[in-house]
Design an enzyme around this catalytic site. Structure first.
Site, PDB file in Angstrom:
ATOM      1  N   GLU A 162     -18.671  44.616 -41.132  1.00  0.00           N
ATOM      2  CA  GLU A 162     -18.988  46.038 -40.938  1.00  0.00           C
ATOM      3  C   GLU A 162     -20.068  46.339 -39.906  1.00  0.00           C
ATOM      4  O   GLU A 162     -21.142  46.863 -40.259  1.00  0.00           O
ATOM      5  CB  GLU A 162     -19.392  46.659 -42.281  1.00  0.00           C
ATOM      6  N   GLU A 357     -12.534  43.900 -48.152  1.00  0.00           N
ATOM      7  CA  GLU A 357     -13.324  44.529 -49.210  1.00  0.00           C
ATOM      8  C   GLU A 357     -12.633  45.805 -49.642  1.00  0.00           C
ATOM      9  O   GLU A 357     -12.117  46.555 -48.810  1.00  0.00           O
ATOM     10  CB  GLU A 357     -14.722  44.952 -48.723  1.00  0.00           C
TER      11      GLU A 357
END
Ligand code: FCB
Length: 764
Positions: A162, A357
């Site tokens: 991320e 995720e």
């Protein structure tokens, strides 16, 4: 549905679980520093010992095995391996991860290593961090050590987790480490360095690998999804997902700036234009470095946002509904982000995808039976996984899913407030409890996704109203319907007919047309073998008499009406005056006589009139001449057809013209001689009455006194509440409501005092 080798995993990150920040020779990370800063972490929570994974990993891995976890995505702490970020390697750090990896492998769990999940070495931060020109080389040095040391046992590596977050939440919002605000130009430079570091790390990982490895990347973002399934909305949503934001206050929250360079070898054109004033020097060599070939694409996805096509098809953000579903940390629950986001990503980047995720924070509590019944998490995961399955059916190549996360852990600046785990951690005692969701996930894994269920709920629709020369406004007075005018003759309450295709009103399928649901979600209708939704239910309000009319059967309609269904129908009389009558049948004995009487307009001799009362029921086969007369309110259940042949319309004018008559067709289809005794009365008290069962449908009347359980063994069922009010499985319903109960819904428990008319289609 799921590939045989589909990977069911869990994900975590070092800083959030390990603790032991100052043990085993580990250097400081920026998160150690940041978390120690006054006011940076909610409630002053400390990141140590978190889940104490550093000491308790054998327990946690044993629990993973118990749950059946096949793969564990963990990150390594860079400063645990290189305490200063570069230079000296900390053997003790390597040894710790050796033990974890060996333990995973011993338990049959495949490790997926993320190199960087935000815990940057403090020593390097002090040398400028990602703004330093050399930051890429530093990262590559670390990647080389990791590959050299672990690739004999580890096959899957991910460079960054991320970048959207570790850049934006720090440099723009200062809520993440190091919490230093940067000017936009520096933010662009930082990202360019991060992307170059990614490229260098990919090269280093491969160069130092002891065997063939698979390398990927794990960016994130909210996913745009279409507001409805219309082609225009789909196109607009795709465009929105890959457009760079105009506003600079949260601009790193986007897909293309972080993924286009990596997967397509170029920054997005619109971004280059919008951000021109901030950009660093970007060379072709940079782009080549950044776009090293990858084996897979990781994507962390938690939620999304609806997009509709506005003017010229341009994307328009759709405001979220008041009271829309949210998680424990107020993130929206939007399973459609999986269905569409994954598909859009695959279309654009064309690499196998791992969802690296996804999960939900819930307000989990240890309940009085000593367990954690986290049904919201189960529902969330089920909905998302079902949507992921749909994306796969639409062609997205998805290889694995990593649920975030195994144990509750330290959720960055929110400390221990946000519980994301399948395993509850009592942070005071470090005791672990498998939540209900852990057992649920175990079943999903064991069945390779077979236990994932399609969301099934009672479906309500927006009615389609029809203005008619004979219509009135009683539906407003009696049922409170929002009718569009005072000549509302019909409300098509359950219909997928092209002349009035009802739209789902609320819930999972909100905004979809019934015809779309029929095609896209056949399981809701028990895979009923028909090319179109087979039925139509309407309420009719006759202020004046309807025309004298008749309907064709399937064979005639298919031949003369473009493949339409014929129209077998039935009526339940909702209300009528004391002395009401209807026209039903005729007196002609032969077809010649019928034709002559029609030609000579001998209406009163021809037609047969019968008395009718509230609660009566009439089954009308095709070929039955009929007229609904004034002041009668009717519930009509019929085949999905809109073919009516008029014999006579009392010379009424609509818009100055008489309505079309169909004399020849009437003469063809009217049954001669007419059937007798078609009206039957129904009981106001008998609890279950089958009113008719014909080739097309079965219709029942249920009289609910206090409570009634109705099973649902049919392809689907349609209910109309014609009297009273109450609940069905706790959902409040009242007179004038109509709804569809999908296949496999299970028992319906009606409570209250109600009269229901129900129907289901008849299988061939
Ligand atoms: C993601 C992070 C992860 C965790 C989850 C809830 O953004 O990658 O560390 O915090 O959110």
């Amino acid at each position: 549905m799921f590939r045989k080798d589909f990977v069911w995993g869990c994900a975590s990150s070092a800083f959030q679980i390990e603790g032991a920040a100052h043990e085993g020779g580990k250097g400081d990370s920026i998160w150690d520093r940041f978390a120690a800063g006054e006011g940076n972490i909610l409630n002053g929570d400390k990141p140590e010992p978190a889940c104490d994974f550093y000491h308790r990993y054998p327990t946690d891995i044993a629990l993973m095995k118990q749950v059946g976890i096949q793969a564990y995505r963990l990150s390594l702490s860079w400063p645990r391996i290189l305490p200063d970020g570069i230079g000296r390697v900390n053997e003790e750090g390597l040894r710790f991860y050796d033990q974890v990896i060996d333990e995973l492998l011993r338990n049959g769990i495949e490790p997926y290593i993320t190199l960087y999940h935000w815990d940057y070495p403090q020593a390097l931060q002090e040398m400028g961090g990602w703004l330093n020109e050399k930051s890429g080389d530093w990262f590559a040095e670390y990647a080389a050590v990791v590959s050299e040391h672990f690739s004999d046992r580890v096959r899957y590596f991910i460079t960054f987790n991320e970048p959207q977050c570790f850049v934006g939440l720090s440099a723009i919002h200062q809520v993440h480490a190091p919490g230093i605000r940067l000017e936009q130009a520096d933010i662009f430079r930082m990202i360019h360095h991060v992307l170059k570091a990614h490229g260098k790390a990919v090269i280093a990982l491969r160069q130092h690998a002891k065997r063939a490895i698979q390398v990927g990347y794990a960016p994130t973002c909210g996913m745009a999804y279409p507001n409805t399934d219309s082609p225009a909305d789909i196109k607009a949503a795709r465009k929105a997902l890959f457009t760079c934001p105009e506003e600079m206050d949260n601009w790193t929250w986007n897909v293309p700036w972080f993924s286009d360079p990596v997967f397509l070898g170029k920054y997005p054109e619109d971004g280059l234009r919008k951000y021109a004033q901030y950009l660093p020097v970007i060379t072709d060599e940079d782009m080549e470095l950044i776009s090293q070939p990858l084996d897979f694409m990781g994507q962390n996805i938690y939620n999304g946002y609806a997009i509709a096509a506005g003017e010229n098809g341009e994307p328009v953000y759709v405001e979220r509904d008041a009271g829309h579903p949210q998680t424990g940390n107020m993130w929206p629950v939007t399973p459609k982000c999986f269905r569409w986001g994954l598909r859009f990503l695959y279309e654009r980047y064309k690499l196998p995808i791992y969802v690296t995720e996804n999960g939900i924070c819930c307000k989990d509590v240890l309940q009085c039976d000593g367990r954690i019944h986290d049904s919201e998490r189960i529902d969330f995961l089920n909905r998302y996984l079902y949507a992921m399955k749909q994306a796969m059916e639409d062609g997205a190549d998805i290889r694995g899913y990593f649920e975030w996360t195994f144990t509750d852990n330290f959720e960055w600046n929110y400390g221990y407030r946000d519980r994301f785990g399948l395993v509850y951690v009592d942070f005071k005692t470090q005791r672990r409890y498998l939540k209900d969701s852990a057992y649920w996930y175990r079943d999903v894994i064991r069945s390779n996704g077979g236990s994932i269920r399609q969301p099934k709920e009672i479906l309500f629709f927006h009615p389609e109203y029809k203005q008619m020369v004979w219509g009135g406004n009683r539906m407003r007075d009696v049922y409170g319907y929002d009718i569009p005018g005072d000549n509302t003759g019909e409300a098509w309450v359950i219909s997928a007919h092209p002349h009035g295709d009802c739209v789902v009103n609320g819930g999972t399928y909100d905004g979809q047309k019934l015809s779309e649901l029929w095609t896209n979600e056949p399981e809701l209708f028990g895979h009923f073998p028909s090319d179109r939704f087979p039925m139509l239910v309407k309420v009719l309000d006759a202020r004046y008499d309807l025309s004298i009319q008749v309907h064709p059967d399937d064979r005639y309609a298919s031949e003369h009406e473009n493949g339409s269904y014929g129209k077998t129908e039935c009526w339940y009389i909702l209300d009528c005056p004391e002395d009401a009558t209807i026209i039903l049948g005729h007196h002609a004995r032969t077809r010649e006589e019928l034709c002559r009487m029609i030609d000579e307009k001998q209406w009163s001799d021809l037609i047969a009139e019968v008395p009718i009362r509230k609660g009566d029921f009439v089954q009308l086969d095709p070929g039955t001449v009929h007229v609904i007369k004034s002041n009668i309110l009717i519930l009509e259940t019929e085949q999905n057809s809109d073919i009516t042949y008029r014999v006579y319309d009392y010379d009424r004018l609509v818009d100055g013209k008489p309505r079309e008559l169909h004399l020849d067709k009437c003469k063809d289809v009217i049954t001669v001689p007419a059937k007798q005794d078609m009206v039957r009365s129904t009981s106001p008290t008998e609890t279950v009455q089958e009113l008719v069962s014909c080739d097309y449908y079965t219709v029942w009347k249920y009289v609910v006194n206090r409570e009634m359980v109705i099973g649902q063994p049919h392809p689907f069922m349609i209910f109309s509440v014609v009297e009273g009010e109450g609940t069905v499985n706790g959902l409040a319903i009242q007179r004038g409501d109509h709804f569809l109960v999908p296949h496999g819904f299970g028992d319906m428990i009606f409570e209250g005092d109600m009269v229901l008319i129900a129907s289901s289609p008849t299988r061939e």
